[in-house]
Design a protein around this motif. Structure first.
Motif, PDB file in Angstrom:
ATOM      1  N   PRO A   9       4.742 -28.496   3.980  1.00  0.00           N
ATOM      2  CA  PRO A   9       5.972 -27.928   3.420  1.00  0.00           C
ATOM      3  C   PRO A   9       7.133 -27.917   4.431  1.00  0.00           C
ATOM      4  N   THR A  10       6.821 -27.634   5.682  1.00  0.00           N
ATOM      5  CA  THR A  10       7.860 -27.623   6.713  1.00  0.00           C
ATOM      6  C   THR A  10       8.418 -29.022   6.910  1.00  0.00           C
ATOM      7  N   CYS A  11       7.548 -30.017   7.006  1.00  0.00           N
ATOM      8  CA  CYS A  11       7.985 -31.399   7.187  1.00  0.00           C
ATOM      9  C   CYS A  11       8.808 -31.879   5.997  1.00  0.00           C
ATOM     10  N   ASP A  12       8.383 -31.539   4.787  1.00  0.00           N
ATOM     11  CA  ASP A  12       9.141 -31.933   3.592  1.00  0.00           C
ATOM     12  C   ASP A  12      10.561 -31.369   3.638  1.00  0.00           C
ATOM     13  N   GLN A  13      10.676 -30.089   3.971  1.00  0.00           N
ATOM     14  CA  GLN A  13      11.992 -29.452   4.036  1.00  0.00           C
ATOM     15  C   GLN A  13      12.821 -30.053   5.173  1.00  0.00           C
ATOM     16  N   CYS A  14      12.193 -30.276   6.308  1.00  0.00           N
ATOM     17  CA  CYS A  14      12.917 -30.864   7.440  1.00  0.00           C
ATOM     18  C   CYS A  14      13.427 -32.265   7.109  1.00  0.00           C
ATOM     19  N   LEU A  15      12.622 -33.045   6.420  1.00  0.00           N
ATOM     20  CA  LEU A  15      13.056 -34.399   6.053  1.00  0.00           C
ATOM     21  C   LEU A  15      14.209 -34.380   5.059  1.00  0.00           C
ATOM     22  N   LYS A  16      14.180 -33.449   4.111  1.00  0.00           N
ATOM     23  CA  LYS A  16      15.299 -33.314   3.157  1.00  0.00           C
ATOM     24  C   LYS A  16      16.587 -32.988   3.897  1.00  0.00           C
ATOM     25  N   ILE A  17      16.498 -32.012   4.786  1.00  0.00           N
ATOM     26  CA  ILE A  17      17.688 -31.602   5.532  1.00  0.00           C
ATOM     27  C   ILE A  17      18.119 -32.709   6.486  1.00  0.00           C
ATOM     28  N   HIS A  18      17.155 -33.374   7.128  1.00  0.00           N
ATOM     29  CA  HIS A  18      17.460 -34.452   8.070  1.00  0.00           C
ATOM     30  C   HIS A  18      18.243 -35.566   7.382  1.00  0.00           C
ATOM     31  N   GLU A  19      17.819 -35.938   6.195  1.00  0.00           N
ATOM     32  CA  GLU A  19      18.517 -36.997   5.463  1.00  0.00           C
ATOM     33  C   GLU A  19      19.980 -36.635   5.228  1.00  0.00           C
ATOM     34  N   LYS A  20      20.219 -35.433   4.736  1.00  0.00           N
ATOM     35  CA  LYS A  20      21.589 -35.010   4.436  1.00  0.00           C
ATOM     36  C   LYS A  20      22.397 -34.790   5.710  1.00  0.00           C
ATOM     37  N   LEU A  21      21.744 -34.270   6.750  1.00  0.00           N
ATOM     38  CA  LEU A  21      22.444 -34.044   8.014  1.00  0.00           C
ATOM     39  C   LEU A  21      22.866 -35.375   8.631  1.00  0.00           C
ATOM     40  N   THR A  22      22.010 -36.379   8.563  1.00  0.00           N
ATOM     41  CA  THR A  22      22.345 -37.699   9.102  1.00  0.00           C
ATOM     42  C   THR A  22      23.500 -38.318   8.319  1.00  0.00           C
ATOM     43  N   GLU A  23      23.495 -38.136   6.995  1.00  0.00           N
ATOM     44  CA  GLU A  23      24.619 -38.628   6.186  1.00  0.00           C
ATOM     45  C   GLU A  23      25.923 -37.947   6.596  1.00  0.00           C
ATOM     46  N   LYS A  24      25.841 -36.657   6.834  1.00  0.00           N
ATOM     47  CA  LYS A  24      27.026 -35.852   7.130  1.00  0.00           C
ATOM     48  C   LYS A  24      27.503 -36.043   8.574  1.00  0.00           C
ATOM     49  N   ALA A  25      26.582 -36.003   9.533  1.00  0.00           N
ATOM     50  CA  ALA A  25      26.951 -35.994  10.951  1.00  0.00           C
ATOM     51  C   ALA A  25      26.849 -37.365  11.614  1.00  0.00           C
ATOM     52  N   GLY A  26      26.143 -38.285  10.994  1.00  0.00           N
ATOM     53  CA  GLY A  26      26.009 -39.619  11.558  1.00  0.00           C
ATOM     54  C   GLY A  26      24.864 -39.725  12.549  1.00  0.00           C
ATOM     55  N   LEU A  27      24.650 -40.944  13.023  1.00  0.00           N
ATOM     56  CA  LEU A  27      23.554 -41.215  13.945  1.00  0.00           C
ATOM     57  C   LEU A  27      23.766 -40.578  15.311  1.00  0.00           C
ATOM     58  N   GLY A  28      24.996 -40.286  15.656  1.00  0.00           N
ATOM     59  CA  GLY A  28      25.285 -39.651  16.939  1.00  0.00           C
ATOM     60  C   GLY A  28      24.585 -38.313  17.075  1.00  0.00           C
ATOM     61  N   CYS A  29      24.447 -37.605  15.983  1.00  0.00           N
ATOM     62  CA  CYS A  29      23.765 -36.310  15.991  1.00  0.00           C
ATOM     63  C   CYS A  29      22.309 -36.480  16.412  1.00  0.00           C
ATOM     64  N   ILE A  30      21.668 -37.519  15.912  1.00  0.00           N
ATOM     65  CA  ILE A  30      20.276 -37.806  16.289  1.00  0.00           C
ATOM     66  C   ILE A  30      20.199 -38.145  17.770  1.00  0.00           C
ATOM     67  N   LEU A  31      21.093 -39.016  18.212  1.00  0.00           N
ATOM     68  CA  LEU A  31      21.077 -39.447  19.614  1.00  0.00           C
ATOM     69  C   LEU A  31      21.339 -38.280  20.563  1.00  0.00           C
ATOM     70  N   ARG A  32      22.310 -37.434  20.231  1.00  0.00           N
ATOM     71  CA  ARG A  32      22.590 -36.276  21.094  1.00  0.00           C
ATOM     72  C   ARG A  32      21.391 -35.341  21.147  1.00  0.00           C
ATOM     73  N   SER A  33      20.743 -35.161  20.016  1.00  0.00           N
ATOM     74  CA  SER A  33      19.594 -34.268  19.953  1.00  0.00           C
ATOM     75  C   SER A  33      18.442 -34.786  20.805  1.00  0.00           C
ATOM     76  N   LEU A  34      18.164 -36.055  20.715  1.00  0.00           N
ATOM     77  CA  LEU A  34      17.045 -36.630  21.463  1.00  0.00           C
ATOM     78  C   LEU A  34      17.343 -36.816  22.951  1.00  0.00           C
ATOM     79  N   ALA A  35      18.614 -37.095  23.277  1.00  0.00           N
ATOM     80  CA  ALA A  35      18.968 -37.349  24.664  1.00  0.00           C
ATOM     81  C   ALA A  35      19.132 -36.081  25.494  1.00  0.00           C
ATOM     82  N   ASP A  36      19.403 -34.966  24.845  1.00  0.00           N
ATOM     83  CA  ASP A  36      19.632 -33.714  25.565  1.00  0.00           C
ATOM     84  C   ASP A  36      18.296 -33.083  25.936  1.00  0.00           C
TER      85      ASP A  36
END
Length: 136
Positions: free
Chosen positions: A104-131
């Motif tokens: 259930p946690t992974c399902d919710q995280c994936l739903k939010i991740h999809e929309k967050l990536t659409e909204k914030a772009g790939l830079g959000c992923i890169l900043r999160s992983l690089a920090d």
């Protein structure tokens, strides 16, 4: 977001962080009872103990963020009222949620991740992983 300059070797600072997280948890429960899940998520993300290395603090705050995140039903609506300043920290918590392996946690995280990536772009992923300094 409030910064948290915690010193892992000072017990009183760790206890102060835990106390703030407990207070935040009570506020979130109140917001969820009032059917305000987005406000609860904002509250959960604010003041996250990013710089502490203490796992007890990180785990306690993850529990609070997880509770608020799981209460979100309208992911699209969430991004209409969630300020961009929360995007990077939210992404970090989404990856923490995915690492749990809980379905259930992974399902919710994936739903939010999809929309967050659409909204914030790939830079959000890169900043999160690089920090690697500000960890959740």
């Amino acid at each position: 977001m409030a910064s948290s300059a915690a010193y892992p070797d000072a017990d009183e600072n760790l206890e102060a962080i835990i106390t703030r997280i407990e207070q935040k948890s009570r506020k979130i429960e109140t917001l969820l009872k009032q059917s305000k899940p987005v406000e609860a998520l904002k509250t959960a993300l604010e003041g996250s103990p990013l710089k502490t290395l203490d796992e007890r603090c990180k785990s306690a705050n993850w529990i609070v963020v997880h509770r608020a995140m799981m209460a979100i039903r309208d992911v699209d609506g969430m991004f209409n009222s969630l300020d961009p300043e929360y995007y990077d920290i939210l992404m970090k918590y989404l990856y923490r949620g995915l690492s749990t392996g809980d379905r259930p946690t992974c399902d919710q995280c994936l739903k939010i991740h999809e929309k967050l990536t659409e909204k914030a772009g790939l830079g959000c992923i890169l900043r999160s992983l690089a920090d690697t300094v500000n960890t959740v």
